[in-house]
Scaffold this active site. Structure first.
Site, PDB file in Angstrom:
ATOM      1  N   TYR A  90       0.711  -1.238  -0.002  1.00  0.00           N
ATOM      2  CA  TYR A  90       0.099   0.007   0.106  1.00  0.00           C
ATOM      3  C   TYR A  90       0.552   1.228  -0.034  1.00  0.00           C
ATOM      4  O   TYR A  90       0.343   2.499  -0.528  1.00  0.00           O
ATOM      5  CB  TYR A  90      -1.108  -0.098   1.370  1.00  0.00           C
ATOM      6  N   ASP A 112      -6.384  -6.963   3.773  1.00  0.00           N
ATOM      7  CA  ASP A 112      -7.665  -6.199   3.492  1.00  0.00           C
ATOM      8  C   ASP A 112      -8.519  -7.384   2.836  1.00  0.00           C
ATOM      9  O   ASP A 112      -9.616  -7.252   3.074  1.00  0.00           O
ATOM     10  CB  ASP A 112      -6.948  -5.289   2.442  1.00  0.00           C
ATOM     11  N   ASP A 143      -3.204 -18.106  -0.196  1.00  0.00           N
ATOM     12  CA  ASP A 143      -4.264 -18.573  -0.917  1.00  0.00           C
ATOM     13  C   ASP A 143      -4.818 -20.093   0.080  1.00  0.00           C
ATOM     14  O   ASP A 143      -6.122 -20.060  -0.154  1.00  0.00           O
ATOM     15  CB  ASP A 143      -3.621 -19.019  -2.268  1.00  0.00           C
ATOM     16  N   ASP A 196     -12.287  -8.975   4.451  1.00  0.00           N
ATOM     17  CA  ASP A 196     -13.583  -8.899   3.809  1.00  0.00           C
ATOM     18  C   ASP A 196     -14.266 -10.150   3.583  1.00  0.00           C
ATOM     19  O   ASP A 196     -15.644 -10.716   3.937  1.00  0.00           O
ATOM     20  CB  ASP A 196     -13.598  -8.322   2.287  1.00  0.00           C
ATOM     21  N   LYS A 254       3.216 -15.102   1.829  1.00  0.00           N
ATOM     22  CA  LYS A 254       3.315 -15.684   0.387  1.00  0.00           C
ATOM     23  C   LYS A 254       4.757 -16.151   0.359  1.00  0.00           C
ATOM     24  O   LYS A 254       5.573 -15.856  -0.534  1.00  0.00           O
ATOM     25  CB  LYS A 254       2.774 -14.920  -0.361  1.00  0.00           C
TER      26      LYS A 254
HETATM   27  C1  IPM Z   1     -10.413  -1.293   4.103  1.00  0.00           C
HETATM   28  C2  IPM Z   1     -10.757  -0.591   2.822  1.00  0.00           C
HETATM   29  C3  IPM Z   1      -9.496   0.369   2.308  1.00  0.00           C
HETATM   30  C4  IPM Z   1      -8.295  -0.290   2.390  1.00  0.00           C
HETATM   31  C5  IPM Z   1      -9.701   1.395   1.299  1.00  0.00           C
HETATM   32  C6  IPM Z   1     -10.975   2.014   1.262  1.00  0.00           C
HETATM   33  C7  IPM Z   1      -8.773   2.122   1.047  1.00  0.00           C
HETATM   34  O1  IPM Z   1     -11.013  -1.536   1.619  1.00  0.00           O
HETATM   35  O2  IPM Z   1     -10.515  -0.553   5.166  1.00  0.00           O
HETATM   36  O3  IPM Z   1     -10.301  -2.503   4.128  1.00  0.00           O
HETATM   37  O4  IPM Z   1      -7.973  -0.937   1.213  1.00  0.00           O
HETATM   38  O5  IPM Z   1      -7.607  -0.314   3.348  1.00  0.00           O
HETATM   39 MG    MG Z   2     -11.152  -3.369   2.461  1.00  0.00          MG
END
Ligand code: IPM
Ligand code: MG
Length: 369
Positions: free
Chosen positions: A143, A251, A227, A255, A194
Site C-alpha cells: 500500500y 484487506d 491462498d 472482507d 506468500k
Molecule cells: C479497508 C478498505 C480500504 C483499504 C480502502 C477504502 C482504501 O478497503 O479499510 O479495508 O483498502 O484499506
Molecule cells: Mg477493505
C-alpha cells in the site's frame, strides 16, 4: 461527570454520516444516563473533505486527529469522486490518516452473533460460534511501498508498478500486537504470507518465527500461504484464533471473514499505533465502505460502527462495563428479530436505520434500568 475523553468523529461519505448519527445518540445517552461524557469534535474526511477543502484530508483535520484520544470514522468514497486524480480520491484521505497517525496494527474481529448464524451464506454449523481476530498490518507493505506509479514506455505501452516491502521492525511491531492478543485469547496465532513466492514475506515468516520463540513461547504459532488461508477461512473458519498478515492480504481476508458473520455491515475494527506519552493513537471504523447505492435512504446497518465505538470504549478508554453494555444491546436487538436489509432473514422484521437506532436506545435504557 468525568469529561476529558477527547473524541474526534469523522463521518465521511455515503452512509458514513447516517451510521455515525446512531453512535452520536449512544454517546448522548452515556452522558445523560451514565455520567460519562466525551469531548466530541467533528471533522471532514474523504469526498466530504474534498468538496469543502479540495483535499481528502486537510492539515486541520489531521491536527484534530493527532490531538484526540480516539478517532471514530464512518466511511469514505463514492461515484461522485471516481474521476478525481488519484492523489485527491477519498480513499487517499483514509490511507493518509492511518499513515500519519502511525496506526500500524488493524484489529478486525469476526464474531458471529447467535441470532445471525443463519444469515451467513455458509452453512450454519460452519460459522455458528465463530470468534476470530484478524490483525492486519496497516501502514506498510504494498500500500505504501516505493517506487510506485504508472509510467509511459513510449510505443503506446504503459507500465504500472507498486513495491511490496517490509522491514524487520515493521514486522515485529505488528507481530507483538498479534501475539499479545493471542495470549489473552486461545493462545494460537496463524501468520499468513506468500513465502513460497515473495522474499518480503519470507522475511515476514522468519521474523514471526523468531519473535514467537524469543518472546511468546506460550503461543502456538502456525503459518499459511495466503491462498490456502483464504480457502481455509471458508472451509473451516473456526480452526483459527488470531491471524496476522500483511496490509493487502489483510484487506482481502478481512472482507472474506466479514461474510462469515452474515454481512459486511457487522464488522468493526480498531487501528492502533505505538504508545507515546502514555497514549496509544487509535482510530475505529467499520470494515464496510460508504455504500453509495443505499446512502441517504435510511437503510444502512449501523451495527459495525456501533461495535467499533464499543471497541473504542474497551481499548482507548478502558470502559469495559460500558463496552459490554453496548455489545449486549446489539446482541439483544438481533435476538429480538430486528434486521436492516443487509442481514434480513425470513420471518424477521426489516427495519430502517432510524427504527433500529431508537431500539438500541430503548435497549440501553432497559439494560441499565
Ligand atoms: C479497508 C478498505 C480500504 C483499504 C480502502 C477504502 C482504501 O478497503 O479499510 O479495508 O483498502 O484499506
Ligand atoms: Mg477493505
Amino acid at each position: 461527570m468525568t469529561a476529558n475523553k477527547k473524541l474526534l468523529m469523522l463521518p465521511g461519505d455515503g452512509i458514513g454520516p447516517e451510521v455515525m448519527a446512531v453512535v452520536a445518540r449512544v454517546i448522548e445517552w452515556f452522558g445523560k444516563r451514565r455520567q460519562i461524557s466525551f469531548d466530541v469534535e467533528e471533522g471532514l474526511i474523504g469526498g466530504a473533505s474534498y468538496d469543502a477543502h479540495g483535499t481528502p484530508l486537510s492539515d486541520g483535520t489531521l491536527e484534530q486527529a493527532m490531538a484526540a484520544d480516539a478517532v471514530l470514522l464512518g466511511a469514505v468514497g463514492g461515484p461522485k469522486w471516481d474521476d478525481l486524480e488519484f492523489s485527491l480520491k477519498p480513499e487517499r484521505g483514509l490511507l493518509k490518516i492511518r499513515k500519519e497517525m502511525g496506526l500500524f496494527a488493524n484489529l478486525r474481529p469476526a464474531v458471529v452473533f447467535p441470532a445471525l448464524a443463519e444469515a451467513s451464506t455458509l452453512k450454519t454449523e460452519i460459522v455458528s460460534g465463530l470468534d476470530i481476530m484478524i490483525v492486519r498490518e496497516l501502514t506498510g507493505g504494498i500500500y505504501f511501498g516505493e517506487p510506485r506509479g504508472i509510467e509511459d514506455l513510449g510505443n503506446g505501452e504503459r507500465r504500472g508498478f507498486n513495491t511490496l516491502v517490509y522491514t524487520t521492525s515493521e514486522i515485529r511491531r505488528v507481530g507483538r500486537v498479534a501475539f499479545e492478543l493471542a495470549q489473552k485469547r486461545d493462545r494460537r496465532l496463524c501468520s499468513v504470507d506468500k513465502a513460497n513466492v515473495m522474499e518480503s514475506t519470507v522475511l515476514w515468516r522468519e521474523e514471526m518465527i523468531k519473535l514467537g520463540a524469543e518472546e511468546y513461547p506460550d503461543v502456538e504459532l502456525s503459518h499459511l500461504y495466503v491462498d490456502n488461508a483464504a480457502m481455509q477461512l471458508v472451509r473451516d473458519p473456526k480452526q483459527f484464533d488470531v491471524m496476522v498478515t500483511t496490509n493487502m492480504f489483510g484487506d482481502i481476508l478481512s472482507d472474506c471473514a466479514a461474510m462469515l458473520t452474515g454481512s459486511l455491515g457487522m464488522l468493526p475494527s480498531a487501528s492502533l499505533g505505538a504508545e507515546k506519552d502514555g497514549r496509544i493513537p487509535a482510530l475505529y471504523e467499520p470494515v464496510h465502505g460508504s455504500a453509495p447505492d443505499i446512502a441517504g435512504k435510511d437503510m444502512a446497518n449501523p451495527l459495525a460502527t456501533l461495535s467499533s465505538f464499543s471497541m473504542m470504549l474497551r481499548y482507548s478508554f478502558d470502559l469495559q462495563a460500558e463496552a459490554d453494555l453496548v455489545d449486549q444491546a446489539v446482541t439483544n436487538i438481533l435476538a429480538g428479530g430486528m434486521r436492516t436489509a443487509d442481514i434480513m432473514q425470513p420471518g424477521k422484521a426489516k427495519v430502517s436505520t432510524s427504527v433500529l437506532s431508537d431500539a438500541i436506545i430503548g435497549e440501553l435504557d432497559k439494560l441499565s434500568a
